[in-house]
Design a protein around this motif. Structure first.
Motif, PDB file in Angstrom:
ATOM      1  N   LEU A 190      -4.454  -0.012 -14.558  1.00 51.25           N
ATOM      2  CA  LEU A 190      -3.684  -1.055 -14.728  1.00 51.25           C
ATOM      3  C   LEU A 190      -3.255  -1.482 -13.633  1.00 51.25           C
ATOM      4  O   LEU A 190      -2.913  -2.557 -13.140  1.00 51.25           O
ATOM      5  CB  LEU A 190      -3.242  -1.400 -15.856  1.00 51.25           C
ATOM      6  N   THR A 191      -2.142  -0.503 -13.090  1.00 56.96           N
ATOM      7  CA  THR A 191      -1.185  -0.598 -11.805  1.00 56.96           C
ATOM      8  C   THR A 191      -1.869  -0.965 -10.571  1.00 56.96           C
ATOM      9  O   THR A 191      -1.769  -1.861  -9.799  1.00 56.96           O
ATOM     10  CB  THR A 191      -0.201   0.449 -11.857  1.00 56.96           C
ATOM     11  N   LEU A 192      -3.038   0.052 -10.355  1.00 59.88           N
ATOM     12  CA  LEU A 192      -3.619  -0.053  -9.252  1.00 59.88           C
ATOM     13  C   LEU A 192      -4.449  -1.474  -9.256  1.00 59.88           C
ATOM     14  O   LEU A 192      -4.769  -2.149  -8.271  1.00 59.88           O
ATOM     15  CB  LEU A 192      -4.930   0.908  -9.068  1.00 59.88           C
ATOM     16  N   ILE A 193      -4.975  -1.922 -10.208  1.00 55.60           N
ATOM     17  CA  ILE A 193      -5.895  -3.510 -10.163  1.00 55.60           C
ATOM     18  C   ILE A 193      -4.705  -4.143 -10.096  1.00 55.60           C
ATOM     19  O   ILE A 193      -5.228  -5.352  -9.335  1.00 55.60           O
ATOM     20  CB  ILE A 193      -6.446  -3.504 -11.894  1.00 55.60           C
ATOM     21  N   MET A 212      -5.470 -11.927  -4.054  1.00 55.74           N
ATOM     22  CA  MET A 212      -5.355 -13.135  -4.468  1.00 55.74           C
ATOM     23  C   MET A 212      -5.074 -14.219  -3.254  1.00 55.74           C
ATOM     24  O   MET A 212      -5.651 -15.359  -3.173  1.00 55.74           O
ATOM     25  CB  MET A 212      -4.624 -13.390  -5.771  1.00 55.74           C
ATOM     26  N   PRO A 213      -4.140 -14.020  -2.640  1.00 55.35           N
ATOM     27  CA  PRO A 213      -3.762 -15.117  -1.561  1.00 55.35           C
ATOM     28  C   PRO A 213      -4.877 -15.179  -0.444  1.00 55.35           C
ATOM     29  O   PRO A 213      -5.213 -16.289  -0.166  1.00 55.35           O
ATOM     30  CB  PRO A 213      -2.631 -14.573  -0.770  1.00 55.35           C
ATOM     31  N   LEU A 214      -5.404 -14.065  -0.182  1.00 54.61           N
ATOM     32  CA  LEU A 214      -6.652 -14.250   0.690  1.00 54.61           C
ATOM     33  C   LEU A 214      -7.682 -14.809  -0.006  1.00 54.61           C
ATOM     34  O   LEU A 214      -8.472 -15.528   0.896  1.00 54.61           O
ATOM     35  CB  LEU A 214      -7.125 -12.712   1.124  1.00 54.61           C
ATOM     36  N   ALA A 215      -8.085 -14.714  -0.937  1.00 55.87           N
ATOM     37  CA  ALA A 215      -9.135 -15.177  -1.950  1.00 55.87           C
ATOM     38  C   ALA A 215      -8.939 -16.749  -2.030  1.00 55.87           C
ATOM     39  O   ALA A 215      -9.842 -17.513  -1.575  1.00 55.87           O
ATOM     40  CB  ALA A 215      -9.520 -14.570  -3.214  1.00 55.87           C
ATOM     41  N   LEU A 216      -8.009 -17.060  -2.106  1.00 53.94           N
ATOM     42  CA  LEU A 216      -7.475 -18.628  -2.668  1.00 53.94           C
ATOM     43  C   LEU A 216      -7.680 -19.358  -1.064  1.00 53.94           C
ATOM     44  O   LEU A 216      -8.215 -20.437  -1.048  1.00 53.94           O
ATOM     45  CB  LEU A 216      -6.231 -18.704  -2.690  1.00 53.94           C
ATOM     46  N   MET A 273       0.888  -1.310   0.176  1.00 56.40           N
ATOM     47  CA  MET A 273      -0.067  -0.107  -0.129  1.00 56.40           C
ATOM     48  C   MET A 273       0.827   1.428  -0.003  1.00 56.40           C
ATOM     49  O   MET A 273       0.543   2.233  -0.606  1.00 56.40           O
ATOM     50  CB  MET A 273      -0.827   0.111   1.252  1.00 56.40           C
ATOM     51  N   MET A 274       2.024   1.288   0.560  1.00 66.51           N
ATOM     52  CA  MET A 274       2.940   2.344   0.714  1.00 66.51           C
ATOM     53  C   MET A 274       3.350   2.520  -0.760  1.00 66.51           C
ATOM     54  O   MET A 274       3.529   3.741  -1.268  1.00 66.51           O
ATOM     55  CB  MET A 274       3.839   2.084   1.718  1.00 66.51           C
ATOM     56  N   ASN A 275       3.975   1.416  -1.270  1.00 68.91           N
ATOM     57  CA  ASN A 275       4.565   1.749  -2.636  1.00 68.91           C
ATOM     58  C   ASN A 275       3.428   2.116  -3.702  1.00 68.91           C
ATOM     59  O   ASN A 275       3.566   3.025  -4.364  1.00 68.91           O
ATOM     60  CB  ASN A 275       4.990   0.298  -3.277  1.00 68.91           C
ATOM     61  N   VAL A 276       2.253   1.696  -3.324  1.00 66.48           N
ATOM     62  CA  VAL A 276       1.149   2.067  -4.374  1.00 66.48           C
ATOM     63  C   VAL A 276       0.750   3.755  -4.182  1.00 66.48           C
ATOM     64  O   VAL A 276       0.743   4.337  -5.131  1.00 66.48           O
ATOM     65  CB  VAL A 276      -0.218   1.270  -4.415  1.00 66.48           C
ATOM     66  N   SER A 277       0.647   4.189  -2.870  1.00 65.32           N
ATOM     67  CA  SER A 277       0.373   5.516  -2.490  1.00 65.32           C
ATOM     68  C   SER A 277       1.580   6.314  -3.110  1.00 65.32           C
ATOM     69  O   SER A 277       1.433   7.493  -3.445  1.00 65.32           O
ATOM     70  CB  SER A 277       0.341   5.625  -1.006  1.00 65.32           C
ATOM     71  N   HIS A 278       2.950   5.945  -2.964  1.00 66.37           N
ATOM     72  CA  HIS A 278       3.722   6.783  -3.376  1.00 66.37           C
ATOM     73  C   HIS A 278       3.980   6.755  -4.880  1.00 66.37           C
ATOM     74  O   HIS A 278       4.037   7.908  -5.416  1.00 66.37           O
ATOM     75  CB  HIS A 278       5.288   6.070  -2.874  1.00 66.37           C
ATOM     76  N   TYR A 279       3.534   5.852  -5.600  1.00 64.09           N
ATOM     77  CA  TYR A 279       3.556   5.827  -7.077  1.00 64.09           C
ATOM     78  C   TYR A 279       2.392   6.829  -7.514  1.00 64.09           C
ATOM     79  O   TYR A 279       2.587   7.822  -8.400  1.00 64.09           O
ATOM     80  CB  TYR A 279       3.100   4.661  -7.533  1.00 64.09           C
TER      81      TYR A 279
END
Length: 368
Positions: free
Chosen positions: A91-94, A102-106, A63-69
């Motif tokens: 696309l980056t956010l998706i 995905m790990p949580l859903a699996l 989340m920190m990396n996404v927010s920084h981007y």
């Protein structure tokens, strides 16, 4: 008299008998299986919070990396708000969301499928999905709405809300000092503390749900067995369907006995001797060395059947020899069509020798 009949009918209709294997198999095919949805829900929720706890640092850094981007590089950088750049950001956010979820859903999917399989096993049934006109009956719908089952579901929901609320309330009150101090902390510290408190609340709620799910499983087991119970009349009807009507079976057995008796009587003329008791038992014995290794019993009978055997033997000129002990032993130990056992060879051979000697003497007298 009428009262006693009604009571008897009521007793027969009362479901007091355990379900038979056939009833259980039929219920399973119709989708009526023992399953507690609380187990699936509680274990799935608990697994989700455990995974969040284990991957919390990974999720935080992502989340920190996404927010920084988004804020530093895209919104405050030299990127123009063109359609191409917005598509790239989307696309980056998706991709980031998929990597996080995905790990949580699996894990949630695997836990849910595993819980269902352990409770039900492998079962594919479309019958529960088939439309039933009876479900459109408003009277039955109202009865079901105010049934004991719905009351118990409401009671379980209230207990669940009370226990979870009590556990969460106790935990939050113990963390009030930490919560009030959030205003004095940095944003990163506040987010970490709030995340930790949220995870602890989820783990405690999940643990309570697991405990309630175990209790619910035993309750569902009790209700499932209760629904499958059968009345004595239903057990009788099922027994008739599986085994057949006793009256019909009796007639079939009687017919089979008549056919076998007729066949047995047709074999008597082929016998070499009839050994009698003399009145109660009669056993017809045949010896054909080219076919059998030992003499064979072609017919046997007691009382009236014995008299019929002797009558047919007399009509066809078959000699009858009285031997009480041998006749009784042959009747008790040798079935029709079976060979004489070795321990009776000598006794039967003596009777046959006597018959052959008698036949030889009669033939010599006839020649004279």
């Amino acid at each position: 008299m009428e009262w006693s009949i009604n009571l008897q009918l009521f007793a027969e209709d009362e479901k007091t008998e355990k379900a038979t294997p056939r009833k259980r198999k039929k219920a399973r095919e119709e989708g009526q299986v023992l399953q507690s949805r609380e187990i699936n829900t509680s274990l799935t929720l608990l697994a989700a919070f455990v995974l969040l706890f284990l991957l919390s640092s990974h999720y935080g850094s992502t989340m920190m990396n996404v927010s920084h981007y988004v804020f530093d590089e895209f919104m405050l950088g030299d990127h123009l708000f063109t359609i191409k750049n917005i598509q790239a950001l989307t696309l980056t956010l998706i991709a980031a969301i998929l990597i996080m979820t995905m790990p949580l859903a699996l894990v949630v999917l695997v836990i849910g499928v595993t819980c269902s399989f352990l409770q039900v096993g492998f079962l594919i049934s479309s019958k529960p999905l088939q439309p039933k006109l009876s479900k459109l009956n408003p009277i039955k719908g109202l009865k079901k709405l105010f049934s004991l089952e719905k009351v118990m579901e409401l009671f379980k929901s209230l207990i669940k809300i009370f226990l979870i609320g009590f556990v969460i309330f106790r935990y939050i009150t113990s963390q009030l000092g930490t919560i009030f101090s959030l205003m004095e902390r940095e944003i990163e510290q506040s987010i970490a503390i709030v995340s930790q408190i949220t995870l602890n609340i989820g783990l405690r709620a999940g643990a309570v749900l697991v405990l309630l799910a175990v209790l619910d499983y035993y309750y569902q087991k009790y209700e499932h067995e209760k629904k499958l119970k059968m009345s004595k009349q239903e057990v009788k009807d099922e027994h008739k369907q599986v085994e057949g009507d006793p009256k019909i079976k009796s007639k079939i057995r009687q017919k089979q006995m008549q056919i076998s008796m007729r066949r047995m009587m047709q074999e008597i003329p082929k016998a070499d001797v009839v050994i009698t008791n003399p009145t109660h038992y009669a056993i017809a014995v045949r010896y054909a060395p080219e076919q059998y290794a030992a003499p064979v019993v072609v017919a046997k009978g007691q009382n009236l059947v014995a008299q019929n055997i002797k009558k047919i033997a007399e009509e066809h000129g078959i000699p009858m020899v009285e031997n009480r002990a041998l006749a009784r032993v042959l009747y008790d130990t040798v079935e029709i069509g079976d060979l004489i056992p070795p321990d009776l060879y000598e006794a039967v051979a003596g009777v046959l020798a006597y018959v052959y000697q008698l036949d030889s003497k009669q033939m010599k007298e006839a020649r004279r």
